[in-house]
Design a protein around this motif. Structure first.
Motif, PDB file in Angstrom:
ATOM      1  N   GLN A  48       0.814  -1.220   0.000  1.00 15.53           N
ATOM      2  CA  GLN A  48       0.000   0.000   0.000  1.00 15.53           C
ATOM      3  C   GLN A  48       0.847   1.269   0.000  1.00 15.53           C
ATOM      4  N   MET A  49       2.092   1.159   0.434  1.00 14.96           N
ATOM      5  CA  MET A  49       2.946   2.336   0.522  1.00 14.96           C
ATOM      6  C   MET A  49       3.544   2.662  -0.835  1.00 14.96           C
ATOM      7  N   LYS A  50       3.548   3.935  -1.150  1.00 17.54           N
ATOM      8  CA  LYS A  50       4.180   4.393  -2.379  1.00 17.54           C
ATOM      9  C   LYS A  50       5.020   5.624  -2.055  1.00 17.54           C
ATOM     10  N   ALA A  51       5.912   5.966  -2.963  1.00 15.87           N
ATOM     11  CA  ALA A  51       6.756   7.139  -2.750  1.00 15.87           C
ATOM     12  C   ALA A  51       5.872   8.368  -2.583  1.00 15.87           C
ATOM     13  N   GLY A  52       6.283   9.260  -1.680  1.00 15.64           N
ATOM     14  CA  GLY A  52       5.521  10.482  -1.457  1.00 15.64           C
ATOM     15  C   GLY A  52       5.801  11.067  -0.088  1.00 15.64           C
ATOM     16  N   THR A  53       5.039  12.092   0.251  1.00 14.22           N
ATOM     17  CA  THR A  53       5.161  12.767   1.537  1.00 14.22           C
ATOM     18  C   THR A  53       4.002  12.321   2.422  1.00 14.22           C
TER      19      THR A  53
END
Length: 155
Positions: free
Chosen positions: A97-102
């Motif tokens: 569920q985690m993706k690159a980003g802030t």
């Protein structure tokens, strides 16, 4: 054995991996940690809150996880949860569920201290961090007192 020593001993036993930590306690445990296939170590993002005023985990502290969307214009809440008896919130995100980003973890410190009859200086703590690789694991600890807080990237 005094009740304070017994409480600290039980806390240490839970911290060292006793499996009942995920289902005991008087506060909600994230649903993904309650028999739905999410073991504490499998989430790519975890947090752990320690109440440095008492020297114990911060059980029952409400927190929210958000991700910055729309080209940096708006926060989207991904999960609302509570720390378990060990001060941990193991199931913030499901694997994949985690993706690159802030991202932002918002901790309701005012509510936590009010439940304990304690005045505090910070009504909430927001920890904003950037994930550049969605396949890595990230741990965001928070050391908390009524008058200060510290955070760092854990392992």
């Amino acid at each position: 054995m005094s009740s304070g020593v017994a409480l600290r001993l039980r806390t240490l036993q839970r911290h060292l991996g006793s499996p009942e930590v995920w289902t005991q306690g008087s506060f909600p445990v994230p649903l993904v940690a309650q028999g739905r296939g999410m073991e504490p170590g499998s989430s790519p993002l975890t947090t752990h809150v320690l109440d440095t005023a008492s020297g114990l985990p911060a059980e029952g502290l409400c927190l929210r996880l958000s991700r910055l969307e729309d080209h940096g214009q708006q926060w989207t809440e991904l999960r609302k949860s509570y720390t378990d008896p060990d001060g941990r919130c193991p199931g913030l995100l499901l694997p994949g569920q985690m993706k690159a980003g802030t991202y932002k973890l918002s901790f309701d410190t005012e509510g936590y201290w009010q439940k304990r009859g304690q005045e505090s200086f910070y009504p909430y703590v927001e920890v904003v961090f950037t994930i550049t690789n969605g396949t890595h694991k990230f741990h965001v600890p928070l050391l908390l007192s009524p008058w200060s807080y510290t955070t760092y990237r854990g392992s």
